[in-house]
Scaffold this motif. Sequence first.
Motif, mmCIF file in Angstrom:
data_model
loop_
_atom_site.group_PDB
_atom_site.id
_atom_site.type_symbol
_atom_site.label_atom_id
_atom_site.label_comp_id
_atom_site.label_asym_id
_atom_site.label_seq_id
_atom_site.Cartn_x
_atom_site.Cartn_y
_atom_site.Cartn_z
ATOM 1 N N LEU A 8 0.695 -1.059 -0.015
ATOM 2 C CA LEU A 8 0.124 -0.154 -0.055
ATOM 3 C C LEU A 8 0.940 1.282 -0.065
ATOM 4 O O LEU A 8 1.685 1.484 0.845
ATOM 5 C CB LEU A 8 -0.751 -0.072 1.085
ATOM 6 C CG LEU A 8 -1.841 -0.929 1.258
ATOM 7 C CD1 LEU A 8 -2.818 -0.788 2.464
ATOM 8 C CD2 LEU A 8 -2.801 -1.165 0.063
ATOM 9 N N MET A 9 0.916 1.972 -1.213
ATOM 10 C CA MET A 9 1.585 3.049 -0.980
ATOM 11 C C MET A 9 0.788 4.490 -1.521
ATOM 12 O O MET A 9 -0.344 4.569 -1.962
ATOM 13 C CB MET A 9 2.801 2.849 -2.152
ATOM 14 C CG MET A 9 3.413 1.634 -2.319
ATOM 15 S SD MET A 9 4.609 1.453 -3.233
ATOM 16 C CE MET A 9 5.837 2.675 -3.057
ATOM 17 N N GLY A 10 1.482 5.535 -0.978
ATOM 18 C CA GLY A 10 0.751 6.756 -1.215
ATOM 19 C C GLY A 10 1.265 7.652 -0.234
ATOM 20 O O GLY A 10 2.085 7.355 0.840
ATOM 21 N N GLY A 11 0.989 8.868 -0.212
ATOM 22 C CA GLY A 11 1.451 10.036 0.797
ATOM 23 C C GLY A 11 0.624 9.946 2.084
ATOM 24 O O GLY A 11 -0.128 9.134 2.513
ATOM 25 N N GLN A 12 1.084 10.947 2.777
ATOM 26 C CA GLN A 12 0.675 10.918 4.272
ATOM 27 C C GLN A 12 -0.916 11.279 4.177
ATOM 28 O O GLN A 12 -1.473 12.235 3.272
ATOM 29 C CB GLN A 12 1.355 12.092 5.204
ATOM 30 C CG GLN A 12 2.857 11.824 5.525
ATOM 31 C CD GLN A 12 3.736 11.562 4.465
ATOM 32 O OE1 GLN A 12 3.354 12.177 3.442
ATOM 33 N NE2 GLN A 12 4.655 10.939 4.575
ATOM 34 N N GLY A 13 -1.692 10.578 5.016
ATOM 35 C CA GLY A 13 -3.118 10.852 5.136
ATOM 36 C C GLY A 13 -4.018 10.136 4.295
ATOM 37 O O GLY A 13 -5.296 10.464 3.998
ATOM 38 N N VAL A 14 -3.422 9.384 3.298
ATOM 39 C CA VAL A 14 -4.220 8.962 2.134
ATOM 40 C C VAL A 14 -5.221 7.639 2.670
ATOM 41 O O VAL A 14 -6.147 7.268 2.049
ATOM 42 C CB VAL A 14 -3.391 8.282 0.808
ATOM 43 C CG1 VAL A 14 -2.665 9.376 0.207
ATOM 44 C CG2 VAL A 14 -2.587 7.132 1.295
ATOM 45 N N GLY A 15 -4.755 7.293 4.037
ATOM 46 C CA GLY A 15 -5.519 6.161 4.517
ATOM 47 C C GLY A 15 -4.884 4.691 4.372
ATOM 48 O O GLY A 15 -5.727 3.699 4.322
ATOM 49 N N LYS A 16 -3.758 4.715 4.239
ATOM 50 C CA LYS A 16 -3.186 3.288 3.978
ATOM 51 C C LYS A 16 -3.267 2.264 5.281
ATOM 52 O O LYS A 16 -3.755 1.273 5.304
ATOM 53 C CB LYS A 16 -1.473 3.370 3.891
ATOM 54 C CG LYS A 16 -1.110 4.297 2.644
ATOM 55 C CD LYS A 16 0.443 4.323 2.731
ATOM 56 C CE LYS A 16 1.234 4.856 3.788
ATOM 57 N NZ LYS A 16 1.098 6.512 3.631
ATOM 58 N N GLY A 17 -3.373 2.954 6.488
ATOM 59 C CA GLY A 17 -3.679 2.227 7.750
ATOM 60 C C GLY A 17 -4.892 1.887 7.852
ATOM 61 O O GLY A 17 -5.391 0.543 8.038
ATOM 62 N N THR A 18 -6.180 2.757 7.566
ATOM 63 C CA THR A 18 -7.317 2.483 7.471
ATOM 64 C C THR A 18 -7.634 1.397 6.528
ATOM 65 O O THR A 18 -8.510 0.257 7.034
ATOM 66 C CB THR A 18 -8.250 3.665 7.082
ATOM 67 O OG1 THR A 18 -7.798 4.579 8.035
ATOM 68 C CG2 THR A 18 -9.692 3.418 7.072
ATOM 69 N N HIS A 19 -7.343 1.310 5.327
ATOM 70 C CA HIS A 19 -7.664 0.314 4.467
ATOM 71 C C HIS A 19 -6.850 -0.983 4.633
ATOM 72 O O HIS A 19 -7.299 -2.031 4.283
ATOM 73 C CB HIS A 19 -7.484 0.901 3.098
ATOM 74 C CG HIS A 19 -8.253 1.927 2.793
ATOM 75 N ND1 HIS A 19 -9.793 1.623 2.541
ATOM 76 C CD2 HIS A 19 -8.295 3.178 2.495
ATOM 77 C CE1 HIS A 19 -10.412 2.600 2.236
ATOM 78 N NE2 HIS A 19 -9.524 3.620 2.418
ATOM 79 N N ALA A 20 -5.553 -0.894 5.282
ATOM 80 C CA ALA A 20 -4.776 -2.156 5.564
ATOM 81 C C ALA A 20 -5.792 -2.904 6.421
ATOM 82 O O ALA A 20 -5.725 -3.984 6.292
ATOM 83 C CB ALA A 20 -3.589 -1.850 5.995
ATOM 84 N N ARG A 21 -6.097 -2.050 7.500
ATOM 85 C CA ARG A 21 -6.780 -3.015 8.628
ATOM 86 C C ARG A 21 -8.270 -3.507 7.995
ATOM 87 O O ARG A 21 -8.674 -4.633 8.546
ATOM 88 C CB ARG A 21 -7.291 -1.967 9.741
ATOM 89 C CG ARG A 21 -5.988 -2.044 10.789
ATOM 90 C CD ARG A 21 -6.146 -0.953 12.048
ATOM 91 N NE ARG A 21 -5.993 0.390 11.608
ATOM 92 C CZ ARG A 21 -4.862 1.016 11.416
ATOM 93 N NH1 ARG A 21 -3.640 0.340 11.757
ATOM 94 N NH2 ARG A 21 -4.661 2.329 11.278
ATOM 95 N N ARG A 22 -8.746 -3.046 7.169
ATOM 96 C CA ARG A 22 -10.184 -3.304 6.465
ATOM 97 C C ARG A 22 -9.609 -4.516 5.702
ATOM 98 O O ARG A 22 -10.540 -5.602 5.827
ATOM 99 C CB ARG A 22 -10.840 -2.293 5.491
ATOM 100 C CG ARG A 22 -11.445 -1.399 6.472
ATOM 101 C CD ARG A 22 -12.248 -0.710 5.541
ATOM 102 N NE ARG A 22 -13.119 0.354 6.221
ATOM 103 C CZ ARG A 22 -14.444 0.598 5.653
ATOM 104 N NH1 ARG A 22 -14.993 0.305 4.767
ATOM 105 N NH2 ARG A 22 -15.126 1.420 6.525
ATOM 106 N N LEU A 23 -8.654 -4.381 4.869
ATOM 107 C CA LEU A 23 -8.391 -5.791 4.255
ATOM 108 C C LEU A 23 -8.046 -7.101 5.146
ATOM 109 O O LEU A 23 -8.352 -8.074 4.902
ATOM 110 C CB LEU A 23 -7.094 -5.425 3.293
ATOM 111 C CG LEU A 23 -7.402 -4.731 2.131
ATOM 112 C CD1 LEU A 23 -6.107 -3.922 1.465
ATOM 113 C CD2 LEU A 23 -8.457 -5.395 1.039
ATOM 114 N N ILE A 24 -7.392 -6.578 6.068
ATOM 115 C CA ILE A 24 -6.718 -7.578 7.007
ATOM 116 C C ILE A 24 -8.064 -8.133 7.874
ATOM 117 O O ILE A 24 -8.006 -9.465 7.790
ATOM 118 C CB ILE A 24 -5.876 -7.037 8.138
ATOM 119 C CG1 ILE A 24 -4.604 -6.770 7.521
ATOM 120 C CG2 ILE A 24 -5.711 -8.195 9.162
ATOM 121 C CD1 ILE A 24 -3.643 -5.692 8.237
ATOM 122 N N ALA A 25 -8.882 -7.494 8.231
ATOM 123 C CA ALA A 25 -10.393 -8.072 8.770
ATOM 124 C C ALA A 25 -11.156 -8.838 7.874
ATOM 125 O O ALA A 25 -11.617 -9.876 8.387
ATOM 126 C CB ALA A 25 -11.043 -6.828 9.376
#
Length: 185
Positions: A8-25
């Motif tokens: 997951l790549m992108g700048g600060q605040g693009v939502g990498k962590g949010t979407h990572a956690r959703r994919l993981i769940a």
Amino acid sequence: MKSKMILLMGGQGVGKGTHARRLIARDGYGYVETGAILRALPPESPVAQIMARGELVPDSDLFGVIADAIKNNPGDIILDGFPRTVGQAQWLVKNYADKFDIRVVYMNVPEDIMLARIEKRIREGGGRADDADAAIVRRRLDSFWRITMPAIEWLRTAQGIRFADVDVSAEDVDVNFTRISNALD
Ligand code: ADP
């Protein structure tokens, strides 16, 4: 069959962590969250001081840490915050493209939206020291454009991996998540 490695790549605040956690769940990936791994180092370590200034940690300090994290997460994994330099991207493809089906998701968002999302993260009390100072946020964004964008461009045409450029600038997180999911199908 190879395991999947999603970058997951992108700048600060693009939502990498949010979407990572959703994919993981949803799919149960192992999670390599570079910023969190580095923040767990002792505050007096040279790496912690580099991070506090909003600068990138040298590649040579990272490769061992990332290799260990990958080893400790057998199966399909998500990498969040790595790679961020052309050197890191080349290292990853060179060492892992034969073992993993590498899928890059470039989370593409204009800079004004990144800034607005960081401000929201501060307002909602995320409490990260390196978010609270506008000059440090600016430095992290500058290094995204100057150093990480060339890595994204290199990956866009790299052989042996798959690359998706996904617009995640929608207000609605669900809309963005659907776009990412579709890109990974
Ligand atoms: P952000 O994406 O908002 O900058 P992170 O939590 O991903 O936040 O990273 C925090 C800090 O950790 C960065 O400012 C940088 O100092 C360091 N860091 C994280 N990932 C990397 C990387 N791949 N290469 C070098 N430094 C990194």
